[in-house]
Design an enzyme around this catalytic site. Structure first.
Site, short mmCIF file in Angstrom:
data_model
loop_
_atom_site.label_atom_id
_atom_site.label_comp_id
_atom_site.label_asym_id
_atom_site.label_seq_id
_atom_site.Cartn_x
_atom_site.Cartn_y
_atom_site.Cartn_z
N TYR A 1 15.59 4.95 3.70
CA TYR A 1 14.97 5.99 4.52
C TYR A 1 13.69 5.41 5.10
O TYR A 1 12.88 4.82 4.37
CB TYR A 1 14.65 7.21 3.65
CG TYR A 1 13.97 8.35 4.37
CD1 TYR A 1 14.68 9.18 5.24
CD2 TYR A 1 12.61 8.60 4.16
CE1 TYR A 1 14.06 10.23 5.88
CE2 TYR A 1 11.98 9.66 4.81
CZ TYR A 1 12.70 10.47 5.67
OH TYR A 1 12.08 11.51 6.30
N LYS B 1 1.39 6.04 2.45
CA LYS B 1 1.14 6.53 1.08
C LYS B 1 -0.15 5.97 0.47
O LYS B 1 -1.22 6.50 0.71
CB LYS B 1 2.37 6.27 0.20
CG LYS B 1 3.62 7.00 0.76
CD LYS B 1 4.75 7.02 -0.19
CE LYS B 1 6.05 7.52 0.41
NZ LYS B 1 6.24 8.94 0.39
N ASP C 1 9.91 -2.29 5.05
CA ASP C 1 9.28 -0.98 4.99
C ASP C 1 8.68 -0.84 3.59
O ASP C 1 9.39 -0.56 2.62
CB ASP C 1 10.32 0.11 5.27
CG ASP C 1 9.71 1.50 5.22
OD1 ASP C 1 8.54 1.63 4.78
OD2 ASP C 1 10.39 2.47 5.62
N1 HOZ Z 1 10.87 12.24 1.81
C1 HOZ Z 1 9.70 11.78 1.14
C2 HOZ Z 1 10.03 11.08 -0.11
N2 HOZ Z 1 11.06 10.14 -0.02
C3 HOZ Z 1 8.67 12.88 0.92
C4 HOZ Z 1 9.21 14.13 0.40
C5 HOZ Z 1 8.19 15.26 0.37
O1 HOZ Z 1 7.00 15.05 0.50
O2 HOZ Z 1 8.63 16.37 0.20
#
Ligand code: HOZ
Length: 432
Positions: free
Chosen positions: A144, A267, A239
């Site tokens: 992702y 992050k 990434d």
């Molecule tokens: N999709 C992100 C983690 N893989 C963030 C999910 C979130 O903050 O709800």
């Protein structure tokens, strides 16, 4: 557990927020039940609006590597706020941030700050396309890279959680320029590149995948991708939004000793504030506007409050490198506790772990790609998640996410986590 206030605010949230949440996984759809609304957090613990306390094993999906309420970061933010929330002009903090990032990650000669990991990856592939004059990218199934159109093809994280790895709304034109390969399969990647010779601008992947659960690269995989990209004139993009500054001061590329051409970050570099960044070799990054013709901009890019938080975080990590061994030791204790619980109860499982990231899959298969991650018993995972929550441990509410540890998790919390794991497994096991 008292859930009255969370229940009521979630009902209200449905009115003006799609699905009641601002990021899909938070809705708990993959695990059943309803989301818990948080009020405050300190160290290893989060407290919800009903007064329940949880040991936090997601740490804001990565950024809170020092735990919640870290004084250094809070002070840096307070000081920055007194100067201005945003200028829309350059500031010296951005220069310090760029110098620090490039010194900690030597493959990055230059870096551009943005506001999220999604922005970083979208921008990185634009630059890679501008650099190579090619259109196609290859991503790995189950990885992702944020929610940019080009990446919502065979996507992990929330897309996988919601069962929509290929999102409606992505045009055929965009989708046809994204090719996919199974993670950890160098032969498949080589074949895809060969079938599109001279057309692939970039291969982008998470050097340790965290969005199909935690999946580590098999020996030789990252090195093989490096060689393939060198041979074919392809830009290799790591990434490291999750792994950057988490697995080592220089990220997964330092841990595995493989240098990409470009890196995307997020992050941890924001210390908990919304930040992303992309960068890499000078000859590639010099194409970015205003130095070069590839356009990318942002009103809040390099925001002074976010820079202050990120700088406090990165300086700390740079100066306290022993922290990484401490985090790994915490992970080892938790994982070996889980293994002994699972063995005692004779449950099928696989645990993947590296540094302060790990995942428990309910499968007897080795999990090394999206297909094997999907062999995990998702129904069992949902029951496990809720049984852990009841015992005061907050896990990622999806099998297709990794857990993230923080420095604030000490022996007392480890003991509680392992005990909760045993009781939760025993409960779901006895229902089976
Ligand atoms: N999709 C992100 C983690 N893989 C963030 C999910 C979130 O903050 O709800």
């Amino acid at each position: 557990m008292e859930k009255g206030k969370s229940k009521s605010i979630f009902a209200q949230a449905q009115t003006h927020i799609p699905g009641g949440v601002n990021s899909p996984v938070r809705a708990f759809r993959a695990v059943g039940g309803e989301p818990i609304f948080m009020e405050s957090a300190e160290g290893a613990y989060m407290t919800d609006i009903d007064g329940n306390q949880f040991i936090d094993l997601i740490n804001s999906w990565g950024p809170m590597i020092l735990g919640h309420g870290n004084g250094l970061i809070a002070e840096a933010v307070k000081e920055a706020v007194t100067k201005s929330l945003s200028f829309g002009t350059p500031t010296s903090a951005e220069v310090e941030m760029a110098d620090l990032i490039c010194s900690m990650i030597p493959s990055m000669d230059k870096v551009r700050m943005v506001n999220s990991g999604t922005e970083a990856t979208m921008s990185a592939i634009r630059v890679a396309r501008g650099y190579t004059g090619r259109d196609k990218i290859v991503k790995c199934e189950g990885c992702y890279h944020g929610h940019g159109d080009s990446f919502l093809i065979a996507a992990g994280s929330g897309a996988a959680t919601m069962g929509e790895p290929d999102s409606p709304g992505v045009t055929k034109g965009t989708a046809q320029d994204t090719l996919t390969a199974p993670y950890n399969d160098l032969t498949a990647m080589s074949e895809i590149v060969a079938a599109h010779k001279g057309q692939v601008a970039a291969i982008i992947l998470e050097p340790v995948a965290g969005n199909m659960g935690c999946v580590t690269p098999v020996a030789g995989y990252l090195e093989g991708l490096r060689k393939l990209c060198d041979d074919e004139g392809i830009v290799l993009i790591f990434d490291e939004v999750m792994t950057g500054f988490r697995l080592a001061p220089g990220g997964a590329q330092e841990l595995y000793g493989v240098s990409p051409d470009m890196t995307t970050l997020g992050k941890i570099i924001g210390g908990g504030m919304p930040v992303g960044a992309y960068g890499g070799k000078e000859e590639i990054m010099d194409l970015v506007s205003p130095k070069g013709p590839v356009y990318q901009a942002g009103t809040l890019s390099g925001n002074p409050v976010a820079m202050a938080a990120g700088l406090a975080m990165l300086h700390y990590l740079d100066e306290h490198r022993a922290l990484y061994a401490q985090l790994e030791a915490t992970q080892n204790k938790i994982v070996s506790g889980f293994q002994s619980n699972l063995d005692k109860l004779e449950l099928n499982y696989t645990i993947n772990a590296v540094g302060s990231m790990f995942s428990l899959f309910f499968t007897d298969k080795t999990v090394l790609d999206f297909d094997t991650a999907k062999t995990s018993d998702l129904d069992l995972f949902g029951r496990y998640f809720n049984a852990m929550l009841e015992r005061g441990v907050y896990l990622a509410p999806s099998q297709f996410e990794t857990l993230f540890l923080s420095k604030a998790i000490g022996d007392k919390e480890i003991e509680q986590i392992v005990k909760a794991n045993y009781e939760a497994l025993e409960e779901i096991h006895s229902v089976d």
